[in-house]
Structure formats: C-alpha cells, structure tokens
Design a protein around this motif. Structure first.
Motif, PDB file in Angstrom:
ATOM      1  N   HIS A   2       0.839  -1.205   0.000  1.00  0.00           N
ATOM      2  CA  HIS A   2       0.000   0.000   0.000  1.00  0.00           C
ATOM      3  C   HIS A   2       0.877   1.260   0.000  1.00  0.00           C
ATOM      4  O   HIS A   2       0.611   2.222  -0.742  1.00  0.00           O
ATOM      5  CB  HIS A   2      -0.912   0.021   1.232  1.00  0.00           C
ATOM      6  N   PHE A   5       2.315   1.847  -3.400  1.00  0.00           N
ATOM      7  CA  PHE A   5       1.349   2.408  -4.354  1.00  0.00           C
ATOM      8  C   PHE A   5       1.249   3.926  -4.212  1.00  0.00           C
ATOM      9  O   PHE A   5       1.302   4.662  -5.214  1.00  0.00           O
ATOM     10  CB  PHE A   5      -0.024   1.759  -4.134  1.00  0.00           C
ATOM     11  N   TYR A  40      -8.470   3.563  -3.816  1.00  0.00           N
ATOM     12  CA  TYR A  40      -7.535   2.576  -3.271  1.00  0.00           C
ATOM     13  C   TYR A  40      -7.683   2.483  -1.749  1.00  0.00           C
ATOM     14  O   TYR A  40      -7.570   1.395  -1.171  1.00  0.00           O
ATOM     15  CB  TYR A  40      -6.104   2.949  -3.650  1.00  0.00           C
ATOM     16  N   VAL A  41      -7.920   3.627  -1.099  1.00  0.00           N
ATOM     17  CA  VAL A  41      -8.086   3.619   0.351  1.00  0.00           C
ATOM     18  C   VAL A  41      -9.321   2.825   0.757  1.00  0.00           C
ATOM     19  O   VAL A  41      -9.361   2.196   1.826  1.00  0.00           O
ATOM     20  CB  VAL A  41      -8.167   5.066   0.882  1.00  0.00           C
ATOM     21  N   PRO A  44      -9.233  -1.700   1.749  1.00  0.00           N
ATOM     22  CA  PRO A  44      -9.207  -2.393   3.041  1.00  0.00           C
ATOM     23  C   PRO A  44     -10.524  -2.316   3.793  1.00  0.00           C
ATOM     24  O   PRO A  44     -10.852  -3.205   4.569  1.00  0.00           O
ATOM     25  CB  PRO A  44      -8.086  -1.674   3.801  1.00  0.00           C
ATOM     26  N   PRO A  87       1.938  -2.337  -7.736  1.00  0.00           N
ATOM     27  CA  PRO A  87       1.042  -2.648  -6.614  1.00  0.00           C
ATOM     28  C   PRO A  87      -0.314  -3.166  -7.066  1.00  0.00           C
ATOM     29  O   PRO A  87      -0.934  -3.986  -6.382  1.00  0.00           O
ATOM     30  CB  PRO A  87       0.908  -1.307  -5.881  1.00  0.00           C
ATOM     31  N   THR A  91      -2.852  -6.354  -6.041  1.00  0.00           N
ATOM     32  CA  THR A  91      -4.261  -6.140  -5.722  1.00  0.00           C
ATOM     33  C   THR A  91      -5.145  -7.082  -6.535  1.00  0.00           C
ATOM     34  O   THR A  91      -6.077  -7.706  -6.008  1.00  0.00           O
ATOM     35  CB  THR A  91      -4.653  -4.682  -6.012  1.00  0.00           C
TER      36      THR A  91
END
Length: 380
Positions: A2, A5, A40-41, A44, A87, A91
């Motif tokens: 992460h 990225f 992207y955040v 998770p 990255p 993913t």
C-alpha cells in the motif's frame, strides 16, 4: 505494498506537474489521481478476500474494476503513471481467482509497455518492451509462491489443531478407563465383599433362626455392622477420601488390626513403623488385605488366616497366609488397560501402580501365602 502504491502515485503526479505545467489536462490528471487514491483507500474497508474463495464478492469486483479503470485513464493521459501497475498486480492477484488475475496482470503489463514506448518519443529501446513483462512475471511468481506457502501453513495448522484435539480426546478416554478400573477395584474390595459377607450372614441367620435364635441374632447384628461400614465406604467414595478404616483408626496398623478382627484373622507387625508412609500406599495395602481376606473367606475354606505387616529399610511388606485348600498356580496374565481388575488381578494392579512386587505361593491342599512388597519411596 500500500505504501509503495501511494509513493508511486505521488511520484508520478509530481513528475507530470514538473514536466507539463499549465497544460489543459492538468486539472484532470490531479482529479483522477485524487480519485484513484480515494478508491484505493476504500479497498481495506471492504475486508480481505476469503482465502481459497472461488469467486470474489461483487462489491470487491466493482471496487477493483473502478481502480483499474481510473488507472488506465490516467496512463492514457499521462504515461508516467504506468509504474503504479506493480502494486495493482498484487491487488488483482489477491482479489481475483488465479486465471482471471493472470489475465488482468497481462492487460496491465500491456498498458505499461505502451506507456513506456510513448515516453520514449519514437525511439525503440528493448528494455522498455522486456522490463515490464519481466517485473510482472517476478511479481506474479512471488505472489503465487507466497499464496502456496500460506495454504500449506493453514493446512499444517489445521492438522496440528486436529491432532491436538484427538490427543486430548485420547487422554480423556485413557483417564476415564483408568478411573473406571480404579473404582471397580475399590468397589470389589470393599462394597462388593461387604455385601457378599452380609448375604452369607443373613443366609446363616435364616437357617438357624428357629433352632438357635441367639446365634441367628448375632449373625444379623454382624451383618448390620458390615452394612454400616459399607455405608461409610460408599460415602468415602463420593468424597474421594481414604478408606473408612484408615479415616477412623488413624494408622495403617490399627486399620489392619480392625480388619483382621472382623475377619477372625491373626495380625502381627514386625519392624519399626515407617513415619510418613504415603496415604496412597496405606490405602493400597489396606485394600490388598481386604481383597485377599475376601478371597480366603469365599474360596479357601480355611480354618485360620494371618496378616503380617513387616517394615524393612526400603520397603513395607504385607503377607496374608491361610491354611485353606490352595490352588494350582497359573502364569500371571499380561497387564491390559482395558481389563477390569477383581480379586488377584486387582491386587496385582495395585502393587504394580506403586512399583512393588507381588508373590503368591500356593499348591492344592497346602494353603496360600500372598506377599505384597511396596517400596517406601513409591515409584511412579
């Protein structure tokens, strides 16, 4: 990964702003970069993909599609964002099944190659064509190897947990069998023998009730006394205490003397009593004496019996002798944890548990001598 990225995304945006200041596409590049970072955040927050799942959740597929789509638009507008693909390889590999993930890696790699060729401004460099596929291959191989290692570790952990549960169940079963064997020996040597004595006394009283009432009443009173002692023994079992004779008499010698008096047997002590003899040794010796005298009473047809307790330097010896019919000796049966112990098997089991030795001398018509020798320091 992460952190990598976001570092690559920030570096790509900085490179673009430094080399292409004031262009019309700059606001779009900044907006798309912020959008990609925010998307992207959110990854998770959707939760990790389930290990071994054949199909990902629809919301994770939608999220991954959004991230890849925004990145592709960025690469078309600014080829310097191509290295954010590394990255994204991981993913995709974490989110999709293996085959679909490999297809996605191939598509991302093609975009990276196209972006690198565009940055070359018409000049051909073999490294620009070969380096991105090589990086993609290494990244994919590392991830698949880690995935296989994780699967093997999960299988190993599952096996260890299952083995631990099976071992615990086996130990519980063995403990249950040992406790059942112990209780069977305790009941045989006390309650069962007491009930047998009561039955014999009551039958004798019934036969003599009319001819000799006084003797019959004496038999009944004796049977009543035995019943009282059996009731005390039963209560001791419930509370897991010492034999009633030991609890009341206080010492092994007094308990054996009381037992011998009830069974009309002689009793003698040789040697100096050992101070601090373990309770389980005292209990075992008393149970051995009870079982042996019960055998004498029921099977030997003996006129006399005698108990002798001998204290030696390193062991205590209990001898039970009678002048009964005796028997032809057979080899002692092999120890088996599943065999219930009664009579002589029970005595052998008690002696063996305390690290002692049992000797039996007998012959038809010549009586029997049983000798149990227990170390003063019991062996486990």
């Amino acid at each position: 990964m992460h952190v990598a990225f976001f570092l690559l995304l920030g570096a790509s945006l900085t490179r673009f702003l430094l080399r292409h200041p004031g262009e019309a596409r700059t606001p779009w590049i900044i907006a798309l970069s912020i959008t990609l970072a925010l998307l992207y955040v959110l990854g998770p927050a959707l939760g990790p993909a389930a290990p071994g799942a054949t199909r990902p959740a629809p919301r994770r597929l939608a999220w991954l599609g959004g991230v890849v789509a925004v990145w592709m638009v960025l690469v078309v507008l600014a080829p310097s964002f191509a290295w954010c693909a590394v990255p994204l390889f991981y993913t995709g590999l974490r989110t999709l099944p293996s085959r679909a993930a490999l297809v996605l890696v191939g598509v991302l790699t093609a975009f990276v190659v196209a972006a690198q060729l565009q940055l070359a401004h018409g000049g051909f460099d073999p490294n620009l064509v070969l380096a991105p596929p090589a990086v993609a291959a290494v990244a994919t191989a590392v991830f698949l190897h880690m995935q296989r290692q994780a699967a093997r570790q999960r299988a190993l952990i599952d096996d260890l947990i299952r083995t631990r549960r099976e071992l615990a169940a086996t130990e519980r079963r063995e403990g249950t069998l040992a406790e059942r064997q112990r209780l069977s020996m305790e009941i045989h040597d006390t309650l069962a023998q007491g009930l047998s004595s009561q039955q014999m006394l009551l039958q004798a009283a019934d036969r003599q009730w009319d001819a000799d009432p006084e003797t019959a009443r004496r038999h009944v009173r004796t049977a009543e006394s035995i019943a009282e002692r059996n009731l005390a023994e039963a209560r001791r079992f419930v509370h897991d205490l010492a034999p009633a004779d030991l609890a009341e008499g206080g010492s092994l010698e007094e308990a054996l003397r009381m037992l011998a008096a009830r069974e009309s047997a002689a009793f003698r002590v040789d040697g100096a009593p050992v101070a601090g003899l373990p309770d389980r040794v005292q209990s075992a010796l008393l149970r051995i004496a009870q079982g042996a005298l019960a055998n004498v009473r029921e099977h030997a047809n003996a006129r006399t019996a005698a108990l002798t307790l001998t204290y030696l330097d390193d062991q205590v010896v209990l001898d039970i002798a009678d002048d009964g019919t005796g028997f032809a000796q057979a080899p002692a049966p092999a120890a088996s944890p599943g065999v219930r112990g009664h009579g002589l098997p029970a005595i052998r089991a008690r002696v063996r548990q305390l690290g002692g030795t049992l000797t039996i001398e007998s012959a038809p018509g010549e009586g029997t001598v049983l000798s149990a020798a227990i170390p003063v320091e019991p062996q486990s």
